[in-house]
Design a protein around this motif. Structure first.
Motif, PDB file in Angstrom:
ATOM      1  N   PRO A 385       0.733  -1.115   0.004  1.00  0.00           N
ATOM      2  CA  PRO A 385      -0.113   0.065   0.018  1.00  0.00           C
ATOM      3  C   PRO A 385       0.738   1.135   0.007  1.00  0.00           C
ATOM      4  N   LEU A 386       0.527   2.242  -0.695  1.00  0.00           N
ATOM      5  CA  LEU A 386       1.304   3.742  -0.692  1.00  0.00           C
ATOM      6  C   LEU A 386       1.183   4.228   0.498  1.00  0.00           C
ATOM      7  N   PRO A 387       2.232   4.835   1.134  1.00  0.00           N
ATOM      8  CA  PRO A 387       2.066   5.422   2.426  1.00  0.00           C
ATOM      9  C   PRO A 387       1.286   6.451   2.478  1.00  0.00           C
ATOM     10  N   ASP A 388       0.920   7.152   1.343  1.00  0.00           N
ATOM     11  CA  ASP A 388      -0.294   8.321   1.102  1.00  0.00           C
ATOM     12  C   ASP A 388      -0.495   8.190  -0.339  1.00  0.00           C
ATOM     13  N   THR A 389      -2.009   8.527  -0.475  1.00  0.00           N
ATOM     14  CA  THR A 389      -2.567   8.210  -1.656  1.00  0.00           C
ATOM     15  C   THR A 389      -2.757   9.591  -2.524  1.00  0.00           C
ATOM     16  N   ARG A 390      -2.235  10.656  -1.814  1.00  0.00           N
ATOM     17  CA  ARG A 390      -2.326  11.874  -2.540  1.00  0.00           C
ATOM     18  C   ARG A 390      -1.352  12.006  -3.659  1.00  0.00           C
ATOM     19  N   SER A 391      -1.453  12.867  -4.533  1.00  0.00           N
ATOM     20  CA  SER A 391      -0.581  13.166  -5.777  1.00  0.00           C
ATOM     21  C   SER A 391       0.441  13.915  -5.282  1.00  0.00           C
ATOM     22  N   VAL A 392       1.497  14.043  -6.322  1.00  0.00           N
ATOM     23  CA  VAL A 392       2.738  14.794  -5.906  1.00  0.00           C
ATOM     24  C   VAL A 392       2.384  16.346  -5.678  1.00  0.00           C
TER      25      VAL A 392
END
Length: 975
Positions: A385-392
């Motif tokens: 899982p990504l540690p944060d799902t927000r965009s760059v």
């Protein structure tokens, strides 16, 4: 003939399914079916008593309801009454249409039906049908063969002794069950492999199989849709592997066993009602005894080309058969191949639990053809899982707000804080939004490795658009082509490039220098991109002669950033220089990773030379590097011992062990030398390996390691089969970093972005690799002519096409040849000319339209091109581009001789061949080896104060890199 005696039933139909992308209509299909049936009257047959007659009526076309799934569609269970209609076509319309061709087995077999289906699509494409007008049936074909020795003896009566593979038939069951499995690859001896596996798994080691054989093999010129298949009996004995089964099957075919009489002639005189009663009795007896005439019918229906089933916007994605059932017959297994795939379907009587048992049989077949250990490599267990799902975009805004005064960029322009960089990015974003730029728009970016360039990247992303990075060293014609192809309305330009013609032809330039002092509105809000929105487009060389734009989405970039940050230990203390061109996708590592972790990017505007690299390593404060193996090799030639470096990330070409080992000694044991691999289509990098001198020392090249988070690597051979560990295969990449595809090039998307049998979308890299005993991947070469030049992919075909645009060139060939005494390859061009032209003129022509790394090291003009007997250009017979050296080189003064000696060592060539006019590039040198040569000239012929004067002349050296010119500049620097 035996199908004449059957009662009417759905199981007595053969069928082929054509699935595809794109729509077809009933009207289109009806017209095509009629035309194809006119050319193949056998598809219009109906039965009158014991005779088949041409009804003159084309098969009906009806809409197919697939609400409950295709294989469960009621229409597929519908009997075809050969007295009224022996063939029909069903269409499930929609954006992904499906066509089903069904026919009573008495008038056609699997191959005959495929032949006719291909004719239907031929008509749909506006072509004339090839037709099949032969009226021979199987008995007539066999009797007409001129076979010395007569027909083989009749095969023994098999009897009913074999248990059903799917378990006992349900009383009164009349429906047919179909199950399907797609297996990667095309498999030699597939029938024997399936037979051996089914006997071993379901028959206690032995079994009998009926294998239908196409009688058309005896009459290759025959175009017939008739039912021309007869079966041979293949026995598998205990202990037999597939090799023994294959030998036995080949022996049967060599003896023409399928030609043996199937039953006495007297049976043909038996009344049909009696024959149907006999067949019904056999079927009833088989069901009651739970025994059949064999373990399975194994029908391999050959291979198809999906291109034969395309028309208009409809493109076939799969073609597969649906089998039949007969009296006393067991499970039927059908195989059909297409490039890279084998379709497997099973057919039998439906009933409770049969679907699960059929799937188990398909598991056995798949394992026999494509072993699980080959398909499921442990290294592909990368789900994380990504540690944060927000965009760059969101992550960078948060970083700015968290550490506004921390230094984000440093370089010749001074230090720039996160807040200062963010304000400049906001100004760019606001200017773009004022002009209506937003999601879906591509914005060109023509700037160097500067503060303005980094601010522009973030500004475009904050506006919701995607950026197209351009290389300021590329010629105007190249940049214009890319801006046009990407449909850029605006291009962000940094001085002094705003005066170039390329940004003023069909594109509106926005001067970054003017935006630097602008301010965004106080209520400015970033446009938050969706995961599927584009972040950037980067162009790579194209084998078709055109560069192709790779579209990277925000979700692709986000996955890379999170993996790279963790894999490369990037944090707030990281100080990573920006060395590569903005148009090179590996630049993203230096731009995104440090700035999203609170670290610092060190800007290096000048192109790397041994002087600038020495200053960088010694004085910049950098503690990490991201560069190509060529630049790492150049650094290794410097007499330096840099300290404090934590990570050196190497990407773009094969990393030789000797280069990595030298770098390890240079940077110290605490510095990680990481070999990263990844094509642009997989977002910068998708595998990595940390160099280990003890473990990797015996190898020639450093492994590329294991896949990144949420990415996969699959190794397949030329037939699409998964290779065994240790065997070489082409790398297919999958997972979260896979690009959307090529901008405006659906043809290339279909060619390069493909799907595995299980539906996994993958990218065909063209790179060859194998699994090492350590379980990691080693890249070993290419399957094509593509070559890496300074980390950039180059397709020789694109260079050749550009060369042919010169009016004096009729035909051009560009090949990649090993460079004498050096790693890697260089490009060499050969031109068939129609008038006198100097190679220097052709080189200048290419330099005006192609990037520097795509210009061949040497161009040779020819009066004729050598060809092989097959009509292809014989690249091995092309002349040696270095063989033109004079037999008696002109004399050289001491400085020229010293330079020539350095060249000989650098290029690994014979120094006696050199003279004052020898050209470094024509001898196979590239720009990086040229920098290494210049570093050696400085080290051996000049003092440190003279070195700077000499290197200031680098632009003139690049124009004329001859021994005489380099020596003259060295003498001038000394004086």
């Amino acid at each position: 003939m035996e199908w004449v005696f059957l009662a009417i039933g759905a199981g007595h139909c053969v069928a082929h399914v054509v699935e595809g992308d794109g729509s077809l209509t009933v009207d289109q299909l009806t017209r095509a079916v009629a035309a194809a049936a006119q050319a193949s009257p056998g598809m219009r047959l109906v039965r009158r008593g014991r005779q088949w007659v041409d009804s003159g009526t084309a098969p009906a076309v009806e809409v197919l309801d697939t609400t409950g799934g295709l294989l469960g569609a009621p229409a597929l269970q519908r009997p075809l009454d050969p007295r009224r209609q022996a063939c029909e076509v069903l269409l499930a319309p929609g954006p992904r249409s499906t066509v089903v061709f069904r026919a009573f087995h008495g008038i056609t077999d699997g191959r005959g039906l495929l032949l006719w289906a291909a004719d239907v699509f031929r008509v749909l494409r506006g072509e004339e049908p090839l037709g099949a007008d032969s009226r021979l049936n199987d008995d007539e074909l066999v009797r007409g063969l001129d076979r010395p020795g007569g027909l083989p003896p009749a095969q023994p009566n098999p009897g009913l002794e074999w248990p059903p593979l799917l378990g006992r038939r349900s009383p009164g069951s009349s429906g047919v069950l179909w199950r399907r499995r797609t297996v990667d690859g095309r498999h030699p001896a597939a029938t024997a492999k399936v037979a051996a596996a089914l006997a071993r798994t379901h028959g206690e080691g032995r079994g009998r199989f009926f294998v239908p054989v196409d009688l058309r093999r005896h009459r290759p010129e025959l175009r017939s849709t008739a039912s021309l298949a007869r079966a041979v009996q293949l026995a598998v004995e205990p202990g037999d592997g597939w090799q023994q089964a294959q030998r036995r099957l080949l022996s049967l075919l060599a003896a023409d066993a399928e030609l043996a009489p199937q039953f006495p002639d007297s049976i043909l005189r038996t009344p049909l009602p009696v024959l149907r009663l006999v067949n019904a009795g056999i079927d009833l007896l088989a069901a009651r005894k739970d025994r059949y005439n064999s373990l399975a019918y194994l029908s391999h229906q050959g291979a198809v080309d999906l291109a034969d089933f395309e028309a208009g916007e409809f493109r076939a994605t799969a073609v597969y058969p649906l089998g039949t059932t007969g009296p006393g017959s067991p499970l039927e297994v059908n195989l059909l191949e297409r490039p890279g795939r084998t379709e497997v379907t099973v057919a039998w009587h439906d009933g409770p639990g049969k679907a699960e048992r059929a799937d188990a049989v398909l598991d056995t077949i798949e394992e026999a053809l494509s072993p699980r250990e080959h398909r499921q490599w442990a290294g592909n267990r990368t789900a994380r899982p990504l540690p944060d799902t927000r965009s760059v975009v969101e992550l960078f805004r948060e970083q700015v707000e968290r550490t506004p005064e921390r230094i984000a960029l440093s370089g010749p322009e001074g230090d720039v804080s996160y807040a200062q960089l963010s304000r400049r990015a906001d100004a760019v974003a606001a200017a773009l939004r004022e002009r209506g730029v937003g999601p879906g728009d591509v914005v060109g970016l023509l700037a160097g490795r500067t503060v303005a360039s980094i601010a522009a990247v973030w500004g475009v992303l904050r506006a919701g658009a995607c950026y197209l990075p351009l290389d300021t060293r590329h010629p105007d014609a190249r940049i214009t082509d890319l801006l046009t192809d990407a449909d850029c309305t605006y291009c962000l330009v940094e001085q002094p490039y705003d005066t170039r013609e390329c940004v003023r032809s069909g594109c509106k330039p926005l001067l970054l220098d003017e935006l630097a002092d602008a301010a965004a509105p106080e209520d400015w809000q970033d446009v938050v991109p969706a995961p599927e929105d584009l972040a950037y487009v980067i162009y790579t060389s194209g084998s078709t002669g055109r560069p192709k734009g790779v579209q990277i989405e925000h979700r692709n970039l986000a996955n890379y950033v999170h993996w790279g940050t963790r894999a490369f230990d990037v944090d707030a203390d990281t100080r990573l220089p920006l060395l590569t061109s903005p148009s090179f996708d590996v630049t993203g590592t230096s731009v995104y990773l440090p700035l999203l972790a609170g670290g610092r990017v060190i800007l290096m505007p000048d192109d790397p030379t041994h002087l600038s690299l020495r200053r960088l390593l010694a004085d910049s404060g950098a503690n990490a590097l991201n560069l190509t193996p060529s630049h790492l090799d150049l650094i290794g030639q410097l007499d330096l011992s840099p300290t404090g470096y934590r990570t050196v990330i190497v990407i773009g070409e094969q990393l030789r062990v000797e280069v990595a080992a030298r770098a390890q000694r240079m940077f110290g044991p605490d510095c990680r030398i990481i070999n990263e691999y990844g094509p642009t289509e997989a977002t910068i990098g998708c595998t990595a390996h940390t160099f280990d001198p003890a473990r990797d020392g015996e190898l020639a090249v450093v492994p590329i390691g294991l896949p990144a988070d949420n990415t996969t690597v699959h190794l397949l051979d030329a037939d699409g089969r998964f290779v065994a560990p240790g065997e070489t295969g082409e790398m297919y990449l999958g997972g979260a970093q896979l690009a959307r595809g090529y901008l405006g090039r659906p043809d290339l998307d279909r060619e390069r972005f493909v799907h595995l049998a299980d539906g996994t979308r993958v990218y065909r890299t063209g790179d060859l690799a194998r699994l090492l005993p350590s379980g990691e991947i080693e890249c070993v070469g290419r399957i094509d002519d593509q070559v890496k030049v300074r980390g950039h992919r180059v397709e020789p075909a694109e260079v050749a096409q550009a060369l042919e645009e010169h009016p004096a060139v009729d035909r051009a060939v560009v090949v990649a040849r090993p460079r004498a005494g050096q790693p890697g390859k260089a490009l060499y061009g050969y031109a068939l000319t129609n008038s006198a032209v100097r190679p220097e003129e052709l080189t200048a022509h290419l330099a005006a339209v192609l990037p520097p790394y795509m210009v061949p090291a040497a161009i040779t003009t020819l009066t004729e091109l050598p060809y092989t007997v097959s009509g292809k250009i014989d690249t091995k017979a092309l002349p040696d581009p270095h063989a033109a050296a004079t037999d008696a080189p002109a004399p050289m003064d001491p400085t020229e001789q010293a330079v020539a000696d350095i060249w000989a060592r650098t290029l690994g060539t014979d120094g006696s061949r050199l003279d004052p006019q020898s050209d470094f590039h024509h001898l196979g040198g590239d720009s990086v080896s040229l920098l290494g040569m210049l570093a050696a000239v400085c080290r051996e012929l000049l003092t440190s104060s003279q070195e700077a004067v000499f290197m200031d002349k680098l632009p003139t050296i690049l124009v004329a890199p001859t021994v005489a010119h380099v020596a003259a500049l060295a003498r001038a620097a000394r004086s």
